[in-house]
Design a protein around this motif. Sequence first.
Motif, PDB file in Angstrom:
ATOM      1  N   THR A  12       0.826  -1.204   0.000  1.00 42.31           N
ATOM      2  CA  THR A  12       0.000   0.000   0.000  1.00 42.31           C
ATOM      3  C   THR A  12       0.863   1.259   0.000  1.00 42.31           C
ATOM      4  O   THR A  12       0.612   2.207  -0.760  1.00 42.31           O
ATOM      5  CB  THR A  12      -0.935   0.009   1.225  1.00 42.31           C
ATOM      6  OG1 THR A  12      -1.795  -1.142   1.188  1.00 42.31           O
ATOM      7  CG2 THR A  12      -1.798   1.268   1.228  1.00 42.31           C
ATOM      8  N   ILE A  13       1.877   1.273   0.856  1.00 42.35           N
ATOM      9  CA  ILE A  13       2.785   2.426   0.901  1.00 42.35           C
ATOM     10  C   ILE A  13       3.458   2.625  -0.459  1.00 42.35           C
ATOM     11  O   ILE A  13       3.533   3.746  -0.977  1.00 42.35           O
ATOM     12  CB  ILE A  13       3.838   2.230   2.008  1.00 42.35           C
ATOM     13  CG1 ILE A  13       3.161   2.213   3.379  1.00 42.35           C
ATOM     14  CG2 ILE A  13       4.897   3.328   1.947  1.00 42.35           C
ATOM     15  CD1 ILE A  13       4.098   1.844   4.512  1.00 42.35           C
ATOM     16  N   LEU A  14       3.930   1.534  -1.050  1.00 45.11           N
ATOM     17  CA  LEU A  14       4.609   1.615  -2.340  1.00 45.11           C
ATOM     18  C   LEU A  14       3.692   2.177  -3.424  1.00 45.11           C
ATOM     19  O   LEU A  14       4.073   3.095  -4.169  1.00 45.11           O
ATOM     20  CB  LEU A  14       5.111   0.221  -2.745  1.00 45.11           C
ATOM     21  CG  LEU A  14       5.731   0.092  -4.148  1.00 45.11           C
ATOM     22  CD1 LEU A  14       7.044   0.865  -4.219  1.00 45.11           C
ATOM     23  CD2 LEU A  14       5.951  -1.382  -4.498  1.00 45.11           C
ATOM     24  N   LEU A  15       2.477   1.666  -3.504  1.00 43.78           N
ATOM     25  CA  LEU A  15       1.565   2.078  -4.576  1.00 43.78           C
ATOM     26  C   LEU A  15       1.014   3.482  -4.347  1.00 43.78           C
ATOM     27  O   LEU A  15       0.759   4.217  -5.308  1.00 43.78           O
ATOM     28  CB  LEU A  15       0.424   1.066  -4.697  1.00 43.78           C
ATOM     29  CG  LEU A  15       0.855  -0.365  -5.064  1.00 43.78           C
ATOM     30  CD1 LEU A  15      -0.349  -1.284  -5.131  1.00 43.78           C
ATOM     31  CD2 LEU A  15       1.604  -0.379  -6.390  1.00 43.78           C
ATOM     32  N   LEU A  16       0.829   3.865  -3.084  1.00 44.78           N
ATOM     33  CA  LEU A  16       0.378   5.225  -2.805  1.00 44.78           C
ATOM     34  C   LEU A  16       1.454   6.243  -3.159  1.00 44.78           C
ATOM     35  O   LEU A  16       1.150   7.336  -3.649  1.00 44.78           O
ATOM     36  CB  LEU A  16      -0.016   5.361  -1.334  1.00 44.78           C
ATOM     37  CG  LEU A  16      -1.332   4.703  -0.908  1.00 44.78           C
ATOM     38  CD1 LEU A  16      -1.524   4.832   0.594  1.00 44.78           C
ATOM     39  CD2 LEU A  16      -2.520   5.316  -1.645  1.00 44.78           C
ATOM     40  N   VAL A  17       2.707   5.894  -2.897  1.00 41.34           N
ATOM     41  CA  VAL A  17       3.807   6.795  -3.224  1.00 41.34           C
ATOM     42  C   VAL A  17       3.837   7.094  -4.721  1.00 41.34           C
ATOM     43  O   VAL A  17       4.081   8.233  -5.141  1.00 41.34           O
ATOM     44  CB  VAL A  17       5.154   6.209  -2.762  1.00 41.34           C
ATOM     45  CG1 VAL A  17       6.330   6.980  -3.368  1.00 41.34           C
ATOM     46  CG2 VAL A  17       5.249   6.228  -1.241  1.00 41.34           C
ATOM     47  N   PHE A  18       3.552   6.082  -5.538  1.00 42.80           N
ATOM     48  CA  PHE A  18       3.608   6.261  -6.992  1.00 42.80           C
ATOM     49  C   PHE A  18       2.224   6.467  -7.613  1.00 42.80           C
ATOM     50  O   PHE A  18       2.061   6.324  -8.827  1.00 42.80           O
ATOM     51  CB  PHE A  18       4.311   5.064  -7.632  1.00 42.80           C
ATOM     52  CG  PHE A  18       5.776   4.986  -7.280  1.00 42.80           C
ATOM     53  CD1 PHE A  18       6.691   5.817  -7.895  1.00 42.80           C
ATOM     54  CD2 PHE A  18       6.217   4.109  -6.304  1.00 42.80           C
ATOM     55  CE1 PHE A  18       8.036   5.761  -7.560  1.00 42.80           C
ATOM     56  CE2 PHE A  18       7.562   4.042  -5.960  1.00 42.80           C
ATOM     57  CZ  PHE A  18       8.475   4.882  -6.591  1.00 42.80           C
ATOM     58  N   ASP A  19       1.249   6.753  -6.767  1.00 42.37           N
ATOM     59  CA  ASP A  19      -0.077   7.202  -7.221  1.00 42.37           C
ATOM     60  C   ASP A  19      -0.729   6.225  -8.199  1.00 42.37           C
ATOM     61  O   ASP A  19      -1.198   6.608  -9.283  1.00 42.37           O
ATOM     62  CB  ASP A  19       0.049   8.586  -7.874  1.00 42.37           C
ATOM     63  CG  ASP A  19      -1.305   9.279  -8.036  1.00 42.37           C
ATOM     64  OD1 ASP A  19      -2.194   8.975  -7.223  1.00 42.37           O
ATOM     65  OD2 ASP A  19      -1.451  10.089  -8.961  1.00 42.37           O
ATOM     66  N   VAL A  20      -0.764   4.946  -7.820  1.00 45.90           N
ATOM     67  CA  VAL A  20      -1.458   3.928  -8.611  1.00 45.90           C
ATOM     68  C   VAL A  20      -2.932   3.931  -8.222  1.00 45.90           C
ATOM     69  O   VAL A  20      -3.275   4.006  -7.035  1.00 45.90           O
ATOM     70  CB  VAL A  20      -0.844   2.534  -8.375  1.00 45.90           C
ATOM     71  CG1 VAL A  20      -1.636   1.464  -9.119  1.00 45.90           C
ATOM     72  CG2 VAL A  20       0.613   2.520  -8.816  1.00 45.90           C
ATOM     73  N   ASN A  21      -3.810   3.882  -9.208  1.00 46.95           N
ATOM     74  CA  ASN A  21      -5.249   3.883  -8.931  1.00 46.95           C
ATOM     75  C   ASN A  21      -5.646   2.699  -8.055  1.00 46.95           C
ATOM     76  O   ASN A  21      -5.157   1.577  -8.225  1.00 46.95           O
ATOM     77  CB  ASN A  21      -6.045   3.839 -10.240  1.00 46.95           C
ATOM     78  CG  ASN A  21      -5.923   5.122 -11.027  1.00 46.95           C
ATOM     79  OD1 ASN A  21      -5.503   6.153 -10.497  1.00 46.95           O
ATOM     80  ND2 ASN A  21      -6.280   5.073 -12.306  1.00 46.95           N
ATOM     81  N   ASN A  22      -6.580   2.949  -7.102  1.00 46.46           N
ATOM     82  CA  ASN A  22      -7.086   1.896  -6.212  1.00 46.46           C
ATOM     83  C   ASN A  22      -5.941   1.165  -5.510  1.00 46.46           C
ATOM     84  O   ASN A  22      -5.901  -0.067  -5.455  1.00 46.46           O
ATOM     85  CB  ASN A  22      -7.947   0.902  -6.987  1.00 46.46           C
ATOM     86  CG  ASN A  22      -9.118   1.568  -7.678  1.00 46.46           C
ATOM     87  OD1 ASN A  22      -9.768   2.438  -7.106  1.00 46.46           O
ATOM     88  ND2 ASN A  22      -9.392   1.179  -8.913  1.00 46.46           N
ATOM     89  N   ALA A  23      -5.008   1.938  -4.958  1.00 50.29           N
ATOM     90  CA  ALA A  23      -3.783   1.371  -4.403  1.00 50.29           C
ATOM     91  C   ALA A  23      -4.060   0.361  -3.291  1.00 50.29           C
ATOM     92  O   ALA A  23      -3.403  -0.687  -3.212  1.00 50.29           O
ATOM     93  CB  ALA A  23      -2.885   2.493  -3.877  1.00 50.29           C
ATOM     94  N   PRO A  58      10.065   5.052 -16.022  1.00 52.67           N
ATOM     95  CA  PRO A  58      10.685   5.267 -14.698  1.00 52.67           C
ATOM     96  C   PRO A  58       9.786   4.835 -13.545  1.00 52.67           C
ATOM     97  O   PRO A  58      10.259   4.248 -12.572  1.00 52.67           O
ATOM     98  CB  PRO A  58      10.932   6.788 -14.680  1.00 52.67           C
ATOM     99  CG  PRO A  58      10.998   7.183 -16.102  1.00 52.67           C
ATOM    100  CD  PRO A  58      10.030   6.299 -16.812  1.00 52.67           C
ATOM    101  N   LYS A  59       8.475   5.126 -13.666  1.00 55.75           N
ATOM    102  CA  LYS A  59       7.563   4.745 -12.590  1.00 55.75           C
ATOM    103  C   LYS A  59       7.492   3.222 -12.450  1.00 55.75           C
ATOM    104  O   LYS A  59       7.526   2.683 -11.328  1.00 55.75           O
ATOM    105  CB  LYS A  59       6.176   5.323 -12.854  1.00 55.75           C
ATOM    106  CG  LYS A  59       5.172   5.023 -11.755  1.00 55.75           C
ATOM    107  CD  LYS A  59       3.848   5.706 -11.993  1.00 55.75           C
ATOM    108  CE  LYS A  59       3.945   7.198 -11.740  1.00 55.75           C
ATOM    109  NZ  LYS A  59       2.611   7.844 -11.736  1.00 55.75           N
TER     110      LYS A  59
END
Length: 362
Positions: free
Chosen positions: A224-235, A279-280
């Motif tokens: 969750t932390i990883l995906l929120l940092v990179f602004d992935v939808n429905n993290a 890069p993302k």
Amino acid sequence: MNSKTIAYGILRAVAIIVGVLILLWFLYKIQSVLIYIAFASVISLMGRPLVSFLKRKLKFNNTVAVVCTLFITILLFLSIFTLFVPIVVEQGQLIGEIDVNSISDDLDQLNQEISDYFNIDKLSFVELVKKTDLMQFLDLKAVPNTINSFLSGFGSVLIGVFSVLFISFFLLKDSLLLENSLLVFAKKEDENKFMRAFTKIKDLLSRYFVGLLLQVFILFVLYTILLLVFDVNNAIAVALIAAIFNLIPYIGPLFGGIFVLILATTSNLGFDFPTVILPKLAYILIGYMIIQLIDNFLNQPLIFGTSVKSHPLEIFLAILIFGLLFGIGGLIVAVPSYTAIKVIAKEFLSEYKIVKTLTKDL
């Protein structure tokens, strides 16, 4: 040996074969009940530490402790369910707003940018998606029919949930219920061995399933932390799915990683590939691999080594064998099944050297 003895032997063999076939047919017919019992057993094993805590520390009586444990379990599953409901509703609303031409243009642009960046031909899978006319393949008109089918089966789901909770209640309330039920198949002189084996299996598997729950929770938080940092939808939902994938040994993390990368890519369709998407994806992949290293070298040794008291090589071979025999389902049940086999072997085959070596830590 006279003819009567031969005839009796043949009839006895035929009767045994017929009996086994009838038993297998009966088990096949009640497979849903067996699945309910299996799920209830897992819930009872995971809930045992909480029941013991409530009884020992908070001085709850047995029934109240069991009810509170089941209530917490229901809240946990409802929380997971409600996490996905808004996402499903949102995606359902967006289906009718999909611009097929826009998606086609985005895929074509992404395909061209990847080809130019890596100096390769256009990726065939993108062309395949476009040529198959994906939106027609999905047949959006069939969505209402799918929803109706789901609703029609909702009653069966409720029956299954109620059955699992009802069985779980009594398994938690009476910790010896399952053992006493299985003792009817044991010889009188072997009852003590069966009880010792069942008790040991319950203790080991209870720690194992609680450890798995903790493992999924830790991975869920890190993803969750990883995906929120990179602004992935429905993290949050994506992180939970990726964490649950890890319940499948070895191949689960691979599927989870592919799932995360696909969702991260679709979240950024339309952006420049070399400067934004690539890069993302690279950062997300590096973060995902670091999390997997944490899981492989910290979480799993703690769970497998401490909870089931088996060497990592034993666990690897057991998972490999069960996977070859029973597929993905075998991968999931390999560790608890191997643990139960080891405990039973220690009680009934302890005279063999290989059994003594494998079970010396139990």
